[in-house]
Scaffold this active site. Structure first.
Site, PDB file in Angstrom:
ATOM      1  N   SER B  16      38.701 -11.015 -60.983  1.00  0.00           N
ATOM      2  CA  SER B  16      38.382  -9.593 -60.982  1.00  0.00           C
ATOM      3  C   SER B  16      38.730  -8.969 -59.632  1.00  0.00           C
ATOM      4  CB  SER B  16      36.887  -9.394 -61.258  1.00  0.00           C
ATOM      5  OG  SER B  16      36.514  -8.063 -60.993  1.00  0.00           O
ATOM      6  N   HIS B  17      38.865  -7.643 -59.620  1.00  0.00           N
ATOM      7  CA  HIS B  17      39.043  -6.924 -58.356  1.00  0.00           C
ATOM      8  C   HIS B  17      37.763  -6.930 -57.522  1.00  0.00           C
ATOM      9  CE1 HIS B  17      42.786  -5.534 -60.002  1.00  0.00           C
ATOM     10  NE2 HIS B  17      43.023  -4.777 -58.954  1.00  0.00           N
ATOM     11  N   SER B  18      36.659  -7.205 -58.180  1.00  0.00           N
ATOM     12  CA  SER B  18      35.363  -7.111 -57.510  1.00  0.00           C
ATOM     13  C   SER B  18      34.669  -8.467 -57.507  1.00  0.00           C
ATOM     14  CB  SER B  18      34.505  -6.080 -58.250  1.00  0.00           C
ATOM     15  OG  SER B  18      33.146  -6.405 -58.143  1.00  0.00           O
ATOM     16  N   GLY B  50      40.098  -5.905 -54.661  1.00  0.00           N
ATOM     17  CA  GLY B  50      41.492  -6.354 -54.776  1.00  0.00           C
ATOM     18  C   GLY B  50      41.515  -7.749 -55.359  1.00  0.00           C
ATOM     19  N   ASP B  75      40.711  -8.839 -65.001  1.00  0.00           N
ATOM     20  CA  ASP B  75      40.396  -7.449 -65.301  1.00  0.00           C
ATOM     21  C   ASP B  75      41.669  -6.597 -65.188  1.00  0.00           C
ATOM     22  OD1 ASP B  75      40.448  -7.299 -62.515  1.00  0.00           O
ATOM     23  OD2 ASP B  75      38.423  -6.521 -62.289  1.00  0.00           O
TER      24      ASP B  75
END
Lengths: 210, 246
Positions: B16-18, B50, B75
């Site tokens: 995920s980006h998070s 990111g 994601d």
């Protein structure tokens, strides 16, 4: 006249220098239609590449080894979409250029492999306002120049000039791929930052070959 | 839990980006499937938003250690790009044991974890993830949509509508990669004919490359115009000679 490891290293150093020099411009271009991090990310990536080159204990054995170093470093340090896109371009180019010296056809094969990597990763085609709009005419110009018997330096010069025209061609386009596509019609009237950085990097390649 | 002593064969890597989102998805899926190794990779190395190439690579290597296999869920946009890039850098032998799911992140992770927990193989876990919700994007490994399952070679349909047709099977390993695609496009420029390959314009290098057609894929050639037959025959010959790469 062929292009060797020294050329590849010079290309990388010139790429880092031109990205650093145009950092603000790339940031501003990306701020207009993206998230504004392209100049910063790419500068960080190429600065890291130069650091790794400086730290090498023995010179790379072939052109491909230099490009693979660029690929792995950009992949780890650039982030966003540009890291995987440029990282894949350099990785495919490295595989195509796993020789001590490149002749004109070798340069073409390297550029074609890079374009192929970007297309495979980004799933973009021409006219979508992405770096593909610079890479595609650059590769086509390289093919044409090599077919006419041009030397490697001239093949790269033709590619770089075509990349400039390709980058400029993105200005009126409405983005349909990548971050800028979120803006729809409002993306028209701006130069695509990825196409611009492609242009800079290919000019660095041509200048290193002079 | 006692079940962790009996690990499922398939591990999940959640990109995920998070950082929080990745950890949250792993927490949720883990509660539903405690026997599955769940490896969340969220955010950049310094904790920002990111995706982290090195982190994804390390997670996939951890999941595939000891001969295990991995299904990766992602994601948004660059998480997919980063994962695909990591896969490209892996050894072929390891790459063959990793699948990237085209699936919604949370629902896919939960469905895949539950299936993996039951001892399923990688394909079944992937299938569970991909049927967990709507499809967002074409699957990167999907074959060209019109590739027939049973390719034939050199079979030419009768001409009754002015279209010269042929069906050929790619014989060189990399198929229509950049060089042969360029060869085809350049070659066809010499004929007064409009030629399509699997429905795309054969004069376009990019369109040909985007077919993603490799060894064993069948190509449907359709040519129209004054030199349709000659163009078709030349293309059939080029494909059957493997573009000089055999």
């Amino acid at each position: 006249m062929t292009l060797d490891v020294a050329w590849a290293i010079d290309w990388v150093r010139r790429s880092a220098a031109t990205v650093k020099e145009h950092r603000e411009e790339l940031i501003e271009l990306d701020r207009q239609i993206g998230d504004g991090d392209h100049g910063e990310n790419l500068n960080r990536g190429f600065t890291a590449v130069v650091g790794k080159l400086d730290a090498l204990e023995s010179p790379p054995g072939d052109v491909g080894e230099v490009l693979k170093l660029v690929a792995t470093t950009l992949m780890s340090t650039v982030g966003g979409a540009a890291g995987p896109l440029y990282g894949t371009a350099y990785l495919r180019a490295a595989k195509a250029a796993a020789v001590p010296e490149l002749d004109a056809n070798g340069v073409v094969a390297m550029l074609e492999a890079a374009l192929e990597g970007i297309v495979a990763r980004g799933k973009a085609t021409t006219g979508e306002k992405t770096m593909v709009d610079a890479w595609t005419p650059a590769t086509e110009a390289a093919v044409a120049a090599a077919d006419e018997g041009a030397a490697p330096a001239a093949v790269l010069a033709a590619a770089a000039d075509a990349a400039t025209r390709g980058a400029e061609s993105t200005i009126p386009l409405v983005a349909t791929k990548g971050r800028a596509s979120y803006l729809g019609e409002r993306s028209a009237g701006h130069l695509d930052p990825g196409a611009r950085s492609t242009e800079l990097i290919l000019h660095a390649a041509a200048e290193a070959a002079q | 839990m006692s079940e962790t002593a009996n690990r499922a064969e398939v591990a999940l890597v959640l990109v995920s980006h998070s950082r929080d989102l990745a950890r949250g998805a792993a927490e949720l899926a883990g509660q539903m499937a405690p026997g599955v190794l769940l490896l969340p990779v969220g955010g950049t190395a310094d904790g920002g938003i990111g995706t982290d190439f090195d982190g994804v690579q390390a997670a996939i290597e951890q999941g595939t250690a000891d001969g295990g296999s991995v299904v990766v869920l992602t994601d948004l946009g660059s998480a997919v790009l980063t994962t695909e890039s990591v896969l490209e850098f892996l050894d072929d032998e390891v790459q063959a044991r990793v699948s990237l799911a085209d699936a919604p992140f949370v629902e896919g992770a939960a469905a895949a974890a539950v299936t993996a927990h039951g001892g399923a193989h990688r394909k079944a876990v992937l299938d569970a993830a991909e049927h967990a919700g709507h499809t967002f994007a074409p699957h990167p490994d999907a074959p060209p949509p019109d590739a027939p399952p049973k390719p034939t070679t050199g079979e030419q349909a009768p001409l009754d509508d002015g279209v010269a047709r042929a069906q050929v099977t790619l014989r060189n390993k990399l198929g229509l990669h950049a060089r042969p695609a360029a060869v085809v496009a350049r070659m066809l420029a010499g004929y007064d004919a409009k030629v399509r390959v699997n429905g795309v314009n054969a004069a376009s290098v990019l369109e040909l490359m985007k077919l993603g057609a490799t060894e064993g894929h069948s190509l449907t050639i359709e040519a129209e115009g004054p030199q349709a037959q000659a163009a078709r025959d030349a293309l059939v010959d080029a494909v059957e000679s493997g573009f000089g790469e055999l």
